[in-house]
Design a protein around this motif. Structure first.
Motif, PDB file in Angstrom:
ATOM      1  N   GLN A  41      -3.459  -6.251 -26.649  1.00 55.69           N
ATOM      2  CA  GLN A  41      -3.719  -7.598 -26.126  1.00 55.69           C
ATOM      3  C   GLN A  41      -2.709  -7.980 -25.035  1.00 55.69           C
ATOM      4  OE1 GLN A  41      -6.606  -9.338 -27.036  1.00 55.69           O
ATOM      5  NE2 GLN A  41      -6.890  -7.257 -27.822  1.00 55.69           N
ATOM      6  N   ALA A  42      -1.499  -7.433 -25.123  1.00 53.00           N
ATOM      7  CA  ALA A  42      -0.506  -7.665 -24.069  1.00 53.00           C
ATOM      8  C   ALA A  42      -0.971  -7.013 -22.770  1.00 53.00           C
ATOM      9  CB  ALA A  42       0.849  -7.101 -24.489  1.00 53.00           C
ATOM     10  N   VAL A  43      -1.625  -5.869 -22.907  1.00 53.25           N
ATOM     11  CA  VAL A  43      -2.178  -5.192 -21.738  1.00 53.25           C
ATOM     12  C   VAL A  43      -3.309  -6.022 -21.143  1.00 53.25           C
ATOM     13  CG1 VAL A  43      -3.317  -3.095 -20.894  1.00 53.25           C
ATOM     14  CG2 VAL A  43      -1.559  -2.922 -22.675  1.00 53.25           C
ATOM     15  N   GLY A  91       1.865   1.497 -31.586  1.00 58.55           N
ATOM     16  CA  GLY A  91       2.577   0.237 -31.794  1.00 58.55           C
ATOM     17  C   GLY A  91       2.493  -0.730 -30.633  1.00 58.55           C
ATOM     18  N   VAL A  92       2.028  -0.258 -29.463  1.00 56.07           N
ATOM     19  CA  VAL A  92       1.890  -1.162 -28.312  1.00 56.07           C
ATOM     20  C   VAL A  92       0.687  -2.083 -28.547  1.00 56.07           C
ATOM     21  CG1 VAL A  92       1.392  -1.312 -25.840  1.00 56.07           C
ATOM     22  CG2 VAL A  92       2.963   0.442 -26.695  1.00 56.07           C
ATOM     23  N   ILE A 122       5.227  -3.753 -19.104  1.00 51.88           N
ATOM     24  CA  ILE A 122       4.869  -3.541 -20.513  1.00 51.88           C
ATOM     25  C   ILE A 122       5.448  -2.208 -20.984  1.00 51.88           C
ATOM     26  CG2 ILE A 122       2.971  -3.588 -22.182  1.00 51.88           C
ATOM     27  CD1 ILE A 122       1.175  -4.571 -19.874  1.00 51.88           C
ATOM     28  N   ALA A 123       6.344  -2.267 -21.965  1.00 56.30           N
ATOM     29  CA  ALA A 123       6.956  -1.032 -22.493  1.00 56.30           C
ATOM     30  C   ALA A 123       5.921  -0.209 -23.256  1.00 56.30           C
ATOM     31  CB  ALA A 123       8.116  -1.389 -23.409  1.00 56.30           C
ATOM     32  N   GLY A 124       6.024   1.107 -23.146  1.00 56.33           N
ATOM     33  CA  GLY A 124       5.154   1.996 -23.919  1.00 56.33           C
ATOM     34  C   GLY A 124       3.801   2.245 -23.292  1.00 56.33           C
TER      35      GLY A 124
END
Length: 303
Positions: free
Chosen positions: A267-269, A263-264, A243-245
């Motif tokens: 929910q992706a985390v 901006g990260v 995961i970038a950022g």
């Protein structure tokens, strides 16, 4: 006094090749407690001495109620220096009356004010003692009385809490809150950041003579990166690598503290955490003022 405020406007000061202050700017509003924090040598004391007129700025201006500070204005400032400035061989009561008279109070008003402040600050039993015979904590209380005894319109306090026991800290905190409630602008420096966070309406962080952050603690918290706490028992180190950022601040057992740049998508985390197994906690974490301060200073050091 109305809504009068103390303004430090683009103040600079050099000592030879050393830049003590560079375009330092902030204001302290009526009825506000303003915490001034920074490491030793950052410029806090220099700023306060310039506000008081003890030092001359190379450029910039200090204003009170919209007009440049004059000798008359300075008599209305209550100042508590970091290097305590009391006469060691002078009795507490006599000294406070003398200082009040210097600031223009009549003999009777000075006596009344001395009696009031020594009582409120818990040193009424020491009025007849020489300052040098007091404990450091009681000297500190007398020094605060010296800053207050002439009923100032502005309070400028350099490390007022250093060396105080918890009871004296509470006494001093209460007095500063009362003075702010009366509409007086109060600025104080302190290394005790938990105290600054608890008491202050706004905070200024100075580093290397420059103001690097000014605002309420909430404003400072809302800027910059977001911190997340993730408790995923089966997650192994490196589970966020895709995961970038996202930066791992710490990983202790199942608990990981992450920093997300603006901006990260959190929910992706969460999706990545769930891919490792159950997630028992997933929450945003609000950094303390101590952490904010450390982050600001560290970022500046890297620059």
């Amino acid at each position: 006094m109305g809504d009068a405020r103390l303004e430090i406007d683009r103040v600079s000061k050099r000592y030879g090749d050393v830049v003590a202050l560079r375009e330092t700017t902030f204001d302290v509003r009526a009825g506000e407690l303003f915490g001034f924090v920074g490491s030793n040598g950052a410029g806090k004391t220099t700023t306060m001495r310039i506000a008081l007129g003890v030092l001359a700025a190379d450029s910039g201006e200090v204003r009170w109620d919209g007009t440049p500070i004059t000798l008359d204005t300075r008599r209305r400032i209550g100042y508590m220096p970091e290097e305590r400035g009391l006469y060691p061989k002078m009795k507490v009561g006599e000294q406070l009356v003398y200082l009040a008279r210097l600031h223009g109070l009549s003999a009777s008003d000075a006596e009344r004010s001395m009696l009031d402040w020594t009582e409120r600050l818990g040193v009424d039993g020491r009025r007849g003692d020489d300052v040098q015979n007091l404990s450091l904590g009681n000297q500190q209380r007398v020094q605060l009385a010296a800053a207050l005894v002439h009923n100032p319109d502005i309070l400028v306090l350099d490390e007022p809490f250093s060396g105080l026991d918890p009871i004296a800290v509470e006494v001093m905190s209460k007095v500063l809150l009362e003075k702010a409630a009366e509409g007086i602008p109060v600025v104080f420096s302190s290394h005790q950041l938990e105290l600054v966070e608890r008491l202050c309406d706004r905070v200024g962080i100075i580093r290397g003579g420059e103001m690097v952050a000014v605002g309420t603690v909430d404003e400072l918290r809302s800027g910059g990166a977001v911190e997340m706490v993730v408790d995923a028992p089966r997650a192994q180190p490196g589970w966020t690598d895709g995961i970038a950022g996202v930066t791992v601040r710490s990983h202790d057992g199942s608990r990981t503290i992450l920093e997300l740049t603006n901006g990260v998508d959190d929910q992706a985390v969460l999706t990545a955490a769930l891919a490792t197994g159950p997630v028992h906690e997933f929450s945003r974490r609000r950094p303390s003022l101590t952490e904010l301060y450390r982050n600001v200073v560290t970022q500046e050091d890297k620059a």
